[in-house]
Enzyme design. Structure first.
Site, PDB file in Angstrom:
ATOM      1  N   ASN A  15       0.858  -1.191   0.000  1.00 54.29           N
ATOM      2  CA  ASN A  15       0.000   0.000   0.000  1.00 54.29           C
ATOM      3  C   ASN A  15       0.891   1.238   0.000  1.00 54.29           C
ATOM      4  OD1 ASN A  15      -1.890   1.997   0.460  1.00 54.29           O
ATOM      5  ND2 ASN A  15      -2.227   1.457   2.619  1.00 54.29           N
ATOM      6  N   HIS A 103      -9.276   0.687   5.318  1.00 53.87           N
ATOM      7  CA  HIS A 103      -7.940   0.886   5.892  1.00 53.87           C
ATOM      8  C   HIS A 103      -8.060   1.820   7.096  1.00 53.87           C
ATOM      9  CE1 HIS A 103      -3.850   2.294   6.423  1.00 53.87           C
ATOM     10  NE2 HIS A 103      -3.469   1.187   5.800  1.00 53.87           N
ATOM     11  N   GLU A 176      -5.008  -5.299  10.837  1.00 53.38           N
ATOM     12  CA  GLU A 176      -3.977  -4.266  10.990  1.00 53.38           C
ATOM     13  C   GLU A 176      -4.238  -3.478  12.277  1.00 53.38           C
ATOM     14  OE1 GLU A 176      -2.194  -2.953   7.040  1.00 53.38           O
ATOM     15  OE2 GLU A 176      -4.172  -2.069   7.087  1.00 53.38           O
ATOM     16  N   GLY A 182       2.531   2.073  10.669  1.00 46.80           N
ATOM     17  CA  GLY A 182       3.417   3.223  10.473  1.00 46.80           C
ATOM     18  C   GLY A 182       4.149   3.652  11.734  1.00 46.80           C
TER      19      GLY A 182
HETATM   20  C1  PEP Z   1      -0.547  -0.090   5.905  1.00 41.35           C
HETATM   21  O1  PEP Z   1      -0.517   1.002   5.349  1.00 41.35           O
HETATM   22  O2  PEP Z   1      -1.500  -0.859   5.687  1.00 41.35           O
HETATM   23  C2  PEP Z   1       0.533  -0.453   6.814  1.00 41.35           C
HETATM   24  C3  PEP Z   1       0.459  -1.602   7.419  1.00 41.35           C
HETATM   25  O3  PEP Z   1       1.558   0.444   6.954  1.00 41.35           O
HETATM   26  P1  PEP Z   1       3.008   0.142   7.608  1.00 41.35           P
HETATM   27  O4  PEP Z   1       3.503  -1.142   7.002  1.00 41.35           O
HETATM   28  O5  PEP Z   1       3.849   1.306   7.234  1.00 41.35           O
HETATM   29  O6  PEP Z   1       2.815   0.003   9.081  1.00 41.35           O
END
Ligand code: PEP
Length: 264
Positions: A15, A103, A176, A182
């Protein structure tokens, strides 16, 4: 520790969020094209570029990578007076197979999208013949308050409401945790496995046991080459949704971890 017995094909997505210029996208695409012909046979890999870069990526990225849109419009009509939006039909017309729905940045920070709206997006995307990644996850406050499973399972319950059993082959779930996205703070393999197992059990009890066995549940949140191998060993982790690391060649190392841990 859990062992990998799964027959499910791995699903790994990058992503790119709201990042990139024409020049940086061209350069990243050239980097990823080096993986042409080298994808693990047990993996399906997609890239979700910003919508404005979709054409550039579609024209230049090799077909070993599928494409996903980061967000879609929820309406029933394919075209119309929806200024600023992109319908699933328009994405499909571009050769885009997947759509991210829900998301955490859409749910919590950018657009405050509700479960009801996200459900409409899931249904609209499926109706257009595309595939959906329904993203779910709890905040740190919810985890610390002991509500993580309740929050995540409720997001799934509302997100998939009205989905036909026959359409589940076009759905994947991305767990997630918001506190891991992030932040550099990845869930431990055990924390992620516990939630993935709970999701699969919920689907078995509330949707269908065959669907539960076949649905891919991806983990997302600070996945990096340094932590993906341990996560991948977990029985209910079927792949990754990768943000920051998908803007670098690191992404290919993560893809390679589902093969033999050696990268591509
Ligand atoms: C995401 O944007 O779905 C994500 C998991 O970001 P990151 O890997 O940067 O934590």
């Amino acid at each position: 520790m859990d062992t990998k017995m799964s027959t499910r094909k791995a699903l790994i997505g990058g992503n790119w969020k709201c990042n990139g210029t024409i020049a940086s996208v061209k350069s990243l695409v050239a980097e990823f094209n080096k993986a042409k012909g080298a994808m693990p046979s047990n993996a399906e890999v997609f890239i979700a570029p910003p919508a404005i870069h979709m054409g550039l990526v579609a024209d230049n990225l090799c077909k070993d990578f599928a494409l996903s849109i980061q967000n879609v419009w929820s309406g029933k009509k394919d075209f119309g007076a929806y200024t600023g939006e992109i319908t699933p039909a328009m994405a499909k017309d571009f050769g885009v197979q997947w759509a991210l729905v829900g998301h955490s940045e859409r749910r919590h920070t950018v657009a405050h999208e509700s479960d009801e709206l996200l459900n409409q997006k899931v249904l609209a995307t499926l109706a257009a013949g595309m595939k959906v990644i329904l993203c779910v996850g709890e905040t740190l406050e919810q985890r610390d308050g002991g509500k993580a499973k309740c929050v995540v399972l409720s997001q799934i319950k509302y997100g998939i409401s009205g989905v036909k059993i026959s359409d589940w082959s076009r759905i994947a779930i991305a767990y997630e945790p918001v506190w891991a996205i992030g932040t550099g703070r990845v869930a431990t393999p055990e924390q992620a496995q516990e939630m993935h197992k709970a999701i699969r059990e919920w689907i078995s009890a509330n949707v269908d046991s065959k669907v539960a066995n076949s649905v891919r549940i991806m983990y997302g949140g600070s996945v990096k080459p340094a932590n993906c191998k341990e996560l991948w060993k977990m029985g209910d982790i079927d792949g990754f949704l990768v943000g920051g690391a998908s803007l670098k060649p690191d992404f290919l190392t993560i893809v390679g971890c589902v093969k033999d841990g050696a990268g591509l």
